[in-house]
Design an enzyme around this catalytic site. Sequence first.
Site, PDB file in Angstrom:
ATOM      1  N   LYS A 125       9.713  -6.554   5.982  1.00 16.40           N
ATOM      2  CA  LYS A 125       9.772  -6.974   4.575  1.00 16.40           C
ATOM      3  C   LYS A 125       9.941  -8.498   4.468  1.00 16.40           C
ATOM      4  CE  LYS A 125       9.111  -3.090   2.385  1.00 16.40           C
ATOM      5  NZ  LYS A 125       7.794  -2.874   1.750  1.00 16.40           N
ATOM      6  N   ASP A 176      -6.396   5.218   5.323  1.00 16.31           N
ATOM      7  CA  ASP A 176      -5.420   4.630   6.230  1.00 16.31           C
ATOM      8  C   ASP A 176      -5.541   3.119   6.035  1.00 16.31           C
ATOM      9  OD1 ASP A 176      -4.016   3.501   8.263  1.00 16.31           O
ATOM     10  OD2 ASP A 176      -5.035   4.565   9.895  1.00 16.31           O
ATOM     11  N   ARG A 183      -1.197  10.307   4.972  1.00 12.60           N
ATOM     12  CA  ARG A 183      -0.687  11.531   5.600  1.00 12.60           C
ATOM     13  C   ARG A 183      -0.136  12.525   4.598  1.00 12.60           C
ATOM     14  NH1 ARG A 183       0.883  10.336  11.512  1.00 12.60           N
ATOM     15  NH2 ARG A 183      -0.498   8.604  11.851  1.00 12.60           N
ATOM     16  N   GLY A 223       3.506   8.612  -2.335  1.00 15.16           N
ATOM     17  CA  GLY A 223       4.909   8.378  -1.997  1.00 15.16           C
ATOM     18  C   GLY A 223       5.810   8.447  -3.225  1.00 15.16           C
ATOM     19  N   GLN A 224       7.071   8.091  -3.004  1.00 14.89           N
ATOM     20  CA  GLN A 224       8.070   8.210  -4.081  1.00 14.89           C
ATOM     21  C   GLN A 224       7.701   7.329  -5.271  1.00 14.89           C
ATOM     22  OE1 GLN A 224      11.929   6.582  -3.255  1.00 14.89           O
ATOM     23  NE2 GLN A 224      12.974   7.906  -4.740  1.00 14.89           N
ATOM     24  N   TYR A 252      12.320  -2.330   9.572  1.00 13.26           N
ATOM     25  CA  TYR A 252      11.829  -2.268   8.193  1.00 13.26           C
ATOM     26  C   TYR A 252      12.141  -3.582   7.467  1.00 13.26           C
ATOM     27  CZ  TYR A 252      11.735  -0.602   3.291  1.00 13.26           C
ATOM     28  OH  TYR A 252      11.499  -0.437   1.951  1.00 13.26           O
ATOM     29  N   GLY A 303      -0.944   4.325  -0.793  1.00 14.52           N
ATOM     30  CA  GLY A 303       0.374   4.951  -0.660  1.00 14.52           C
ATOM     31  C   GLY A 303       0.741   5.667  -1.944  1.00 14.52           C
TER      32      GLY A 303
HETATM   33  C1  VAH Z   1      15.251   2.769   2.447  1.00 10.54           C
HETATM   34  N1  VAH Z   1      14.852   3.197   0.124  1.00 10.54           N
HETATM   35  O1  VAH Z   1      16.293   3.392   2.315  1.00 10.54           O
HETATM   36  C2  VAH Z   1      14.508   2.330   1.210  1.00 10.54           C
HETATM   37  C3  VAH Z   1      14.811   0.967   0.789  1.00 10.54           C
HETATM   38  C4  VAH Z   1      16.688   0.039  -0.440  1.00 10.54           C
HETATM   39  C5  VAH Z   1      16.154   0.403   0.832  1.00 10.54           C
HETATM   40  O2  VAH Z   1      13.815   0.109   0.542  1.00 10.54           O
HETATM   41  O3  VAH Z   1      14.808   2.504   3.529  1.00 10.54           O
END
Ligand code: VAH
Length: 322
Positions: free
Chosen positions: A151, A57, A40, A15-16, A147, A12
């Site tokens: 986590k 991937d 990607r 990414g940011q 999400y 990854g």
């Molecule tokens: C989001 N930046 O907005 C992510 C995050 C703090 C939340 O992990 O989904």
Amino acid sequence: MSNCNRKILVAGAAGQVGTELVPALRRRYGPENVIAAAHRTLPEESFRKAGPFVTLDATDEDALRGLVRAYDIGAIYHLATLLSADGERDPERAWHVNLGSLKNVLDLGVEFEMSQVFWPSSIAVFGPTTPLVHTPQRTVLEPTTMYGVTKVAGENLCHYYWARYGLDVRGLRYPGLVSYEAFSGGGTTDYSVEIFTAAVTRGHYTCFVDASTVLPLMYMDDAIRATMELMAADSSRITVRTSYNVSAVSFTAGELAAAVADRVNGFTCDFEPDFRQAIADSWPDSMDDSVAREDWGWKPEYDLSALVETMLNGVREKLARR
Ligand code: VAH
């Protein structure tokens, strides 16, 4: 990294976080020792040429195993993920990408006796039943997003692999991360990044959460330093194997807009909340990160004004480079 001969894989990497963590790791361990892997999103050419770069991937265990063998990988920073808003658009894929890839990384970590694994968690592990202010390290974890669900499950999986197999897994619950080198995309805290480019290029921003929305946020330099410091800490100091709360600043979207307006002549912002408002409302206002401070000396450096100054300068400089 305790194993000095084997290489580090960053999955990854485009990414940011990866865009800034890879250069930091390369500065510390040498460019040839850090393999950047993206799927990607492909990073800029200069990034690809600054050290080994591969496409991967991470949900494909065989592909990951092949890469670990080929490069003799001894540590993985596993950053590949779908964020909160994208996860609500496609919960099935969020589950598959976020947890499927993590399971592969942990299994290969054990199989290849890796020295360390880093996996980022997030304030998204919390939900409406969590204390909103000064959220403790150990508290209720009932998130409302897929999400957040991935986590919470992932944190526990990391803890399990440490307890069961002795794998040195470490993690941070990042707040919303603010940076200009690469855009996160697909998150709820994206407004805190988008506002800067909008201010510099158009003088106006329409924010998708309302002005009173307050969230814990962090400038990227603090997040990279937190990651490097956590991973460099002696293992005896790590008392949390799920993921550490780390905090920097909390402010409302309205305060952010005002801080930008103070520095960009004529800047205006309006607020039109969409589905991400409910997600933002389910997350804490501020976090108690005293365990990270005690265990490995965490301390943030950027406050709101330093963050806004640095972001505006960075966005202007980046646009000028093009
Ligand atoms: C989001 N930046 O907005 C992510 C995050 C703090 C939340 O992990 O989904």
